[in-house]
Design an enzyme around this catalytic site. Sequence first.
Site, PDB file in Angstrom:
ATOM      1  N   ILE A   1       8.326  -4.905  10.482  1.00 11.39           N
ATOM      2  CA  ILE A   1       6.948  -3.686  10.596  1.00 11.39           C
ATOM      3  C   ILE A   1       7.502  -3.268  12.233  1.00 11.39           C
ATOM      4  CG2 ILE A   1       5.287  -4.576   9.615  1.00 11.39           C
ATOM      5  CD1 ILE A   1       4.483  -1.976   8.309  1.00 11.39           C
ATOM      6  N   SER A   2       7.494  -1.374  12.284  1.00 10.12           N
ATOM      7  CA  SER A   2       6.840  -1.071  13.356  1.00 10.12           C
ATOM      8  C   SER A   2       5.659  -0.882  13.734  1.00 10.12           C
ATOM      9  CB  SER A   2       7.875   0.247  13.866  1.00 10.12           C
ATOM     10  OG  SER A   2       9.331   0.023  13.684  1.00 10.12           O
TER      11      SER A   2
END
Length: 220
Positions: free
Chosen positions: A66-67
């Site tokens: 997840i960024s």
Amino acid sequence: RRRMTVAPTDAETRARLILSLRQGGVADPRVLRVLEETPRDLFVPDLFQERAWEDSALPIACGQTISQPLIVGMMTEALRVEPRHRVLEIGTGSGYQTAVLAKLVRLVYTVERYRTLLAEAEARFKQLGLLNVVTRFGDGGEGWPEQAPFDRIMVTAAAPGEPTRLLGQLKPGGVLVAPVGKGAVQSLNRYTLGSGGEVDKEHLGDVRFVPLLEGVAKEL
Ligand code: SAH
């Protein structure tokens, strides 16, 4: 399975992250508000719950990530979205970036090559009541020709070369944001399509994304 209720994170924890995003250069108040309101804990695996509101990328299933919130903020701002836009996102992953975009635009089309990630993300969109997200299991490198052209395109995996194919699915005046490069560090680029079909390319900074891979995943 993930538990269906997540205790709401306190306002102070959220505000702390938003402050660091502002210090990191995210200025658009609409983007900052959406990031503050989107429960990132819902998108993060149980193992990393305590770190859900830290400004860092975190592991998710299928060896993906997840960024980092700062990067999500920067990329969302760089995309220059407007409420009436139809946006294509490549690389659904956890669905966090998708959810952020969905609160800012009319419709988000998102493509993911892992079935597992897509199913989990779909459950989150449902739980959040996001009805303006359309998902597709497939190779995002091909874009979504049936729904093209798009006002905006965001790629959240590192493209090995110039995203020529995806640029072909952009409306005149459209904007595409993508990390481009084969190495561990890539160039975050913004492409703007002129009315005559000419492409303006800007380098926005250096980023680290998982690679955009060809084809769909054979694993779950
Ligand atoms: N936006 C996501 C980031 C996920 S990481 C988030 O906020 O969580 C990038 C994602 O791109 C991974 O889930 C990976 O599986 C996906 N991906 C990589 N290559 C792809 C391709 N060709 N088509 C679709 N998705 C792809």
